[in-house]
Design a protein around this motif. Structure first.
Motif, PDB file in Angstrom:
ATOM      1  N   ARG A 281     -10.245   7.866  18.055  1.00 23.09           N
ATOM      2  CA  ARG A 281      -8.904   7.356  17.804  1.00 23.09           C
ATOM      3  C   ARG A 281      -8.944   5.841  17.773  1.00 23.09           C
ATOM      4  N   LYS A 282      -8.419   5.299  16.689  1.00 26.32           N
ATOM      5  CA  LYS A 282      -8.436   3.841  16.611  1.00 26.32           C
ATOM      6  C   LYS A 282      -7.276   3.293  17.411  1.00 26.32           C
ATOM      7  N   LYS A 283      -7.546   2.269  18.202  1.00 26.43           N
ATOM      8  CA  LYS A 283      -6.476   1.596  18.942  1.00 26.43           C
ATOM      9  C   LYS A 283      -5.685   0.760  17.951  1.00 26.43           C
ATOM     10  N   GLU A 284      -4.392   0.645  18.211  1.00 24.17           N
ATOM     11  CA  GLU A 284      -3.571  -0.203  17.369  1.00 24.17           C
ATOM     12  C   GLU A 284      -3.986  -1.650  17.610  1.00 24.17           C
TER      13      GLU A 284
ATOM     14  N   LEU B  87       2.894  11.293  14.120  1.00 21.64           N
ATOM     15  CA  LEU B  87       1.657  10.828  14.764  1.00 21.64           C
ATOM     16  C   LEU B  87       1.229  11.765  15.898  1.00 21.64           C
TER      17      LEU B  87
ATOM     18  N   PHE C 276      -1.191   9.130  20.355  1.00 18.90           N
ATOM     19  CA  PHE C 276      -0.371   7.947  20.094  1.00 18.90           C
ATOM     20  C   PHE C 276       0.809   7.910  21.069  1.00 18.90           C
TER      21      PHE C 276
ATOM     22  N   LEU D 142       3.075  -0.367  13.071  1.00 22.02           N
ATOM     23  CA  LEU D 142       3.438   1.021  13.393  1.00 22.02           C
ATOM     24  C   LEU D 142       3.256   1.909  12.164  1.00 22.02           C
TER      25      LEU D 142
ATOM     26  N   LYS E  94       1.338   1.476   9.774  1.00 28.63           N
ATOM     27  CA  LYS E  94      -0.061   1.614   9.362  1.00 28.63           C
ATOM     28  C   LYS E  94      -0.894   2.362  10.401  1.00 28.63           C
ATOM     29  N   THR E  95      -0.255   2.743  11.512  1.00 25.17           N
ATOM     30  CA  THR E  95      -0.978   3.572  12.480  1.00 25.17           C
ATOM     31  C   THR E  95      -1.043   4.984  11.926  1.00 25.17           C
ATOM     32  N   HIS E  96      -2.239   5.409  11.619  1.00 26.40           N
ATOM     33  CA  HIS E  96      -2.375   6.727  11.000  1.00 26.40           C
ATOM     34  C   HIS E  96      -2.560   7.802  12.036  1.00 26.40           C
TER      35      HIS E  96
END
Ligand SMILES: Nc1ncnc2c1ncn2[C@@H]1O[C@H](COP(=O)(O)OP(=O)(O)OP(=O)(O)O)[C@@H](O)[C@H]1O
Length: 616
Positions: free
Chosen positions: A4-7, A121, A125, A331, A333-335
């Motif tokens: 999971r990519k961090k924002e 999401l 998230f 937000l 762009k948070t996939h």
């Protein structure tokens, strides 16, 4: 490995994007209402332009009066003055009305899109972002953009044009007057810039601290019962105390910055008046300009206070809006980290904005109707990549069968259910329904076919009916009432003042935890799901109610596949298969009857010792 990519925090390259992002937001949300936006812009520009006319009329009036012009000329000037003053007000009122409409329509659509996006999401998230933080993003950040969707830019441009116009008019009277006005405007802007540089960070810090406070307060209020019940009030108060100590310092700095701004503004504007009067009286004494022109100059220096103030506010708001745009875009762009096979993350407009729709262009495999067959094949998953919670987990549950899942607290039972609903993405292995991997099925279909009753029942602000059907109007009252009767909630329903239309508090006020859990069961009864997940679902029920549920379950689970997660052995008595987890691994899996008959099995050991929990 799927991590999971961090924002990311806003960085410089992102900040450079703001202008582009802003234009793209304007384009997306103003396009559907371009007629209103255009009309509003015209009205605003005209009303701003008209402000220049009246001081000139005043000048003509005074000069004409001093020269002894005809009364009719003076009356004409007077009437024109009143008409233009009223017209300016009328036009700006209309423009404000239109701009409010445009701004509300645009921001509401943006809010809708943000909420829809947040709901799409994953759970990871939502675990990382508190509700308070999301409310701040969806509401306050969008609020900060409201005027930029409508009048701010037009006003900014209009006010700049107004200032240029005033300077030109004064130059046309006498170059020294024009120069004086130009010097005053430059002085005022230098002042505005210096004060902004000093005040803005302090003011923004004050604003951020306020938001943080309300975020914290919201969480504490939500958890009042638990905080009080566990004697955690002193702890919470201590944290508040620490927070308030920081807050006071930040507030003082913010308030001093605002105070300095007001004091400075008054000083600079008084200076402007003084400059106008000195230059005017000097040029009047030299017979270069008329009395009327002196008055007009004085009028203009007063009038110019408003656009300078507005330009300052708008530049300041623009900075605030820049921060809001950054955060909104972050937000958006948070996939979701759901991984659909051959999925290319595509951007597709949803309701207006550009939102990521995972796998939207992908063909999902349809699932056959009826009870689902569930298979886990060497599934490994951890909430953090390097700390697996489920390891190499494999089992197969044929369609229409009931699986009882046992295991100590923290062994991964709930996690297993979450993975089935695709709240999280597995790191390796596969989960299949009817032999089709979850990634190929599509999350909507998965969630349509699976229903879950959890330990924490969430009720919403709304009627009993809406809470049970999730706002689906086509479910008949008779059907709902029959289900409630079956669950022993008939009397409870009858006692409600408006029956199914009675309002329930979102926090579950006026309803016991057991009743809330029964309502959650009713939700599942009303759904036509083919796989039912019950996670400790009867933990809050008394033995009598549990029996009602038991009987109802018999009917509910017919023709469906079910996974019952339980601590208590009694709960899994009806199961066809048993899965015992230990530290995220399969300790034992097999048909219940076989395990029960095998004296060496862990299950029979549990039964023999009538253990409530698996202490293996
Ligand atoms: N959202 C989360 N983020 C990080 N770790 C989590 C999260 N949810 C659960 N865990 C951890 O994963 C492990 C398994 O949790 P899980 O809730 O699946 O256990 P469980 O068997 O259902 O426990 P219980 O019987 O208490 O409900 C635990 O160590 C838990 O701390």
């Amino acid at each position: 490995m799927h991590v999971r990519k961090k924002e990311k925090r806003p960085d410089k390259s992102f900040a450079r994007q703001i202008g582009k992002d802003y234009l793209s937001l304007l384009h997306t949300y103003l396009k559907p209402q371009w007629r209103s936006a255009l009309l509003m812009s015209l009205l605003l520009l005209i009303s701003i332009g008209l402000q220049m006319v009246n001081p000139q009329l005043l000048q003509m009036f005074i000069d004409a009066a001093l020269q002894g012009s005809a009364k009719s000329t003076l009356v004409t000037f007077g009437v024109l003055f009143v008409v233009i003053a009223l017209g300016t007000q009328g036009l700006s009122t209309l423009a404000i009305y239109l701009s409010e409409n445009v701004a509300w329509t645009a921001t509401n659509r943006l809010r809708e899109d943000l909420v829809a996006h947040c709901l799409s999401l994953d759970m990871a998230f939502h675990k990382d972002h508190t509700p308070g933080e999301l409310i701040q993003r969806v509401d306050s950040d969008v609020d900060a953009l409201a005027s930029f969707f409508s009048q701010a830019i037009i006003q900014l441009v209009g006010n700049l044009l107004l200032m240029i116009g005033m300077v030109l008019v004064l130059f046309s009277k006498d170059w020294r007057l024009g120069l004086m006005m130009l010097a005053f405007i430059i002085l005022a802007f230098v002042f505005v810039t210096v004060v902004n540089a000093f005040g803005l960070p302090r003011w923004l810090a004050f604003y951020a601290k306020n938001a943080e406070f309300f975020g914290q307060l919201g969480e504490y209020l939500e958890g009042t019962e638990e905080i009080r019940g566990n004697g955690a009030a002193p702890f919470v108060m201590h944290r508040f105390y620490l927070f308030l100590r920081q807050w006071i310092a930040v507030s003082q700095r913010g308030i001093v910055a605002v105070g300095l701004w007001f004091a400075g503004t008054m000083t600079i504007f008084s200076l402007g008046n003084m400059m106008a009067l000195v230059a005017g009286s000097w040029l009047l004494g030299a017979h270069v300009i008329s009395y009327g022109t002196v008055l007009m100059t004085f009028y203009y220096t007063n009038l110019i206070m408003v656009p300078i103030g507005q330009v300052r506010d708008q530049l300041q708001e623009l900075q605030g809006a820049g921060v809001a745009i950054q955060r909104i875009q972050l937000l958006l762009k948070t996939h979701s980290l759901r991984r659909d096979d051959d999925q290319v993350r595509t951007l597709q407009p949803v309701g207006g904005t550009t939102l990521p729709v995972p796998g939207s262009h992908q063909h999902h495999e349809p699932l056959l109707a009826g009870a689902l067959d569930v298979a886990f094949e060497r599934v490994t998953f951890g909430y953090n990549e390097d700390e697996p919670v489920l390891r190499d987990l494999s089992f197969h549950l044929p369609s229409g069968k009931i699986l009882g899942v046992l295991g100590r607290t923290g062994s991964g039972k709930t996690t297993l259910a979450r993975l089935l609903l695709r709240f999280y993405e597995i790191q390796s292995g596969s989960i299949c329904l009817n032999g089709v991997p979850l990634q190929k099925i599509g999350v909507d279909q998965v969630r349509q076919r699976i229903a879950m009753v959890t330990q924490d029942v969430q009720l919403f602000q709304g009627s009993v009916r809406d809470n049970l059907t999730f706002f689906k109007r086509h479910v008949s009252d008779e059907h709902i009432i029959a289900v409630l009767n079956e669950l022993g909630l008939g009397r409870w329903l009858q006692a409600l003042p408006d029956g199914l239309e009675s309002e329930l508090g979102g926090d579950g006020t006026g309803i016991s935890a057991g009743e809330a859990q029964l309502l959650a069961f009713a939700r599942v009864f009303l759904e036509h799901s083919d796989l039912v997940l019950l996670d400790e679902a009867s933990s809050r029920l008394d033995p009598a109610t549990e029996q009602v549920i038991e009987r109802a379950l018999e009917r509910l689970l017919q023709g469906r596949t079910s996974i019952i997660i339980a601590h208590r052995l009694a709960t899994v008595q009806r199961a066809d298969y048993i899965l015992i987890l230990r530290d995220g691994q399969v300790l034992e899996f097999g048909p219940r009857a076989e395990l029960q008959a095998n004296p060496d099995s862990h299950f029979s050991h549990l039964l023999a010792h009538n253990l409530q929990e698996v202490h293996s």
